[in-house]
Design a protein around this motif. Structure first.
Motif, PDB file in Angstrom:
ATOM      1  N   GLY A   1       0.858  -1.324   0.074  1.00 51.26           N
ATOM      2  CA  GLY A   1      -0.038  -0.032   0.078  1.00 51.26           C
ATOM      3  C   GLY A   1       0.998   1.330  -0.028  1.00 51.26           C
ATOM      4  N   THR A   2       0.476   2.234   0.886  1.00 51.65           N
ATOM      5  CA  THR A   2       1.044   3.456   0.659  1.00 51.65           C
ATOM      6  C   THR A   2       2.478   3.578   1.246  1.00 51.65           C
ATOM      7  OG1 THR A   2      -1.294   4.620   1.002  1.00 51.65           O
ATOM      8  CG2 THR A   2       0.654   6.016   1.426  1.00 51.65           C
ATOM      9  N   MET A   3       2.626   2.742   2.107  1.00 52.80           N
ATOM     10  CA  MET A   3       3.886   2.597   2.782  1.00 52.80           C
ATOM     11  C   MET A   3       5.026   2.208   1.812  1.00 52.80           C
ATOM     12  SD  MET A   3       5.453   0.535   6.477  1.00 52.80           S
ATOM     13  CE  MET A   3       4.254   1.619   7.375  1.00 52.80           C
ATOM     14  N   ARG A   4       4.635   1.070   1.119  1.00 49.20           N
ATOM     15  CA  ARG A   4       5.477   0.487   0.168  1.00 49.20           C
ATOM     16  C   ARG A   4       5.925   1.774  -0.918  1.00 49.20           C
ATOM     17  NH1 ARG A   4       4.706  -4.934  -3.229  1.00 49.20           N
ATOM     18  NH2 ARG A   4       4.658  -5.839  -1.415  1.00 49.20           N
ATOM     19  N   THR A   5       4.889   2.303  -1.335  1.00 45.20           N
ATOM     20  CA  THR A   5       4.875   3.326  -2.635  1.00 45.20           C
ATOM     21  C   THR A   5       5.672   4.390  -1.987  1.00 45.20           C
ATOM     22  OG1 THR A   5       2.668   2.952  -3.267  1.00 45.20           O
ATOM     23  CG2 THR A   5       3.513   5.143  -3.769  1.00 45.20           C
ATOM     24  N   ASN A   6       5.601   4.782  -0.724  1.00 44.93           N
ATOM     25  CA  ASN A   6       6.275   6.106  -0.371  1.00 44.93           C
ATOM     26  C   ASN A   6       7.879   5.500  -0.027  1.00 44.93           C
ATOM     27  OD1 ASN A   6       4.216   7.658  -0.006  1.00 44.93           O
ATOM     28  ND2 ASN A   6       3.955   7.379   2.130  1.00 44.93           N
ATOM     29  N   LEU A   7       8.099   4.428   0.410  1.00 47.86           N
ATOM     30  CA  LEU A   7       9.628   3.672   0.373  1.00 47.86           C
ATOM     31  C   LEU A   7      10.225   3.865  -0.741  1.00 47.86           C
ATOM     32  CD1 LEU A   7      11.570   2.289   2.292  1.00 47.86           C
ATOM     33  CD2 LEU A   7      10.540   0.268   2.009  1.00 47.86           C
ATOM     34  N   ILE A   8       9.384   3.238  -1.828  1.00 47.73           N
ATOM     35  CA  ILE A   8      10.071   2.985  -3.056  1.00 47.73           C
ATOM     36  C   ILE A   8      10.336   4.421  -3.671  1.00 47.73           C
ATOM     37  CG2 ILE A   8       9.569   2.559  -5.550  1.00 47.73           C
ATOM     38  CD1 ILE A   8       7.865   0.242  -4.521  1.00 47.73           C
ATOM     39  N   HIS A   9       9.503   5.433  -3.561  1.00 49.52           N
ATOM     40  CA  HIS A   9       9.869   6.715  -3.957  1.00 49.52           C
ATOM     41  C   HIS A   9      10.934   7.226  -3.478  1.00 49.52           C
ATOM     42  CE1 HIS A   9       8.941  10.846  -5.640  1.00 49.52           C
ATOM     43  NE2 HIS A   9       9.256  11.162  -4.438  1.00 49.52           N
ATOM     44  N   MET A  10      11.296   6.985  -1.882  1.00 44.90           N
ATOM     45  CA  MET A  10      12.396   7.903  -1.150  1.00 44.90           C
ATOM     46  C   MET A  10      13.704   6.902  -1.699  1.00 44.90           C
ATOM     47  SD  MET A  10      10.875   8.517   2.436  1.00 44.90           S
ATOM     48  CE  MET A  10      10.801   7.067   2.945  1.00 44.90           C
TER      49      MET A  10
END
Length: 252
Positions: A99-108
């Motif tokens: 979800g959002t956590m994975r998306t944010n982590l990948i972006h960072m």
């Protein structure tokens, strides 16, 4: 810490093919230990370890969502007679950050250039086609609940005797598997501090602990400002890891 065999019959008695509830999983059957308001339960989430990983992402402990998905996956695997290793690997893969956590982590991670070090188009591939480079884990191997809520690393401290017992036994064993250069990515300040402590105590110079990465939770209002503040330093840490790890070999 593979205890699936001990819990196979109990897991087989769970409902099949639907989302499971706390009333069904947070029971005396699966309770490992209790100390005051802290309860530690078994879950088939952290028994599988990828010994060939170059990137190790570390959280505090499996939360309720990961716990439920891991149990549901194990229930399905047992119903279909999958080999035990396949069940444990599927529990890990299905329940890890989503979800959002994975998306944010990948972006960072893309923002600080980790994909370039690994010769990838994006770190999203770590969760799909090149997941052999990735291991996800947590400081504490099992779900911990405080007054029925996910443990956040505070109140009580990770140094509370029961928690520290699990932390030192499990995480030390996890890190001791790796002999080649590994980049450890801690999610949050508590994880970063404890990971650095254990790496230092073990004298593991092959393990690089990324320092200063904001927690990728969508609830972390400081995530974007922290990335602006720490981005250049984080990118430098990643480049130094790449020099140590030999990026051509990492991609292979």
């Amino acid at each position: 810490m593979n205890m699936l065999t001990n819990y196979e019959n109990a897991i087989k008695n769970l409902p099949l093919g639907r989302i499971l509830t706390k009333k069904e999983l947070l029971t005396e059957t699966f309770l490992l230990e209790r100390s005051g308001q802290v309860e530690i339960y078994y879950a088939p989430h952290n028994a599988y370890q990828n010994p060939n990983a170059k990137i190790v992402i570390v959280g505090i402990c499996p939360g309720w969502t990961q716990t439920e998905i891991a149990f549901r996956t194990a229930r399905q695997g047992l119903a279909e007679n999958w080999p035990q290793e396949e069940i444990l690997k599927a529990c890990k893969k299905e329940a890890r950050f989503a979800g959002t956590m994975r998306t944010n982590l990948i972006h960072m991670l893309d923002e600080i250039g980790l994909q370039d070090i690994l010769a990838l188009e994006s770190c999203a591939q770590l969760f799909t086609c090149v997941d052999g480079l990735l291991h996800t884990t947590s400081l504490l191997p099992y779900p911990v609940f405080v007054r029925g809520k996910n443990y956040t690393g505070y109140n009580p401290s990770m140094r509370q005797p029961l928690l520290k017992k699990y932390l030192d036994a499990f995480f030390t064993a996890e890190l001791n598997v790796y002999r080649e250069p590994v980049l450890l990515i801690p999610l949050g300040k508590v994880v970063e501090e404890e990971a650095q402590r254990i790496i230092g105590e073990l004298g593991r110079t092959n393990i690089t602990c990324l320092r200063g990465l904001p927690h990728p939770s969508g609830a972390n209002a400081r995530r974007l400002p922290q990335m602006r503040e720490n981005g250049a330093d984080l990118a430098g840490q990643v480049r130094r890891f790449g020099q140590k790890a030999c990026p051509g070999q990492v991609h292979a």
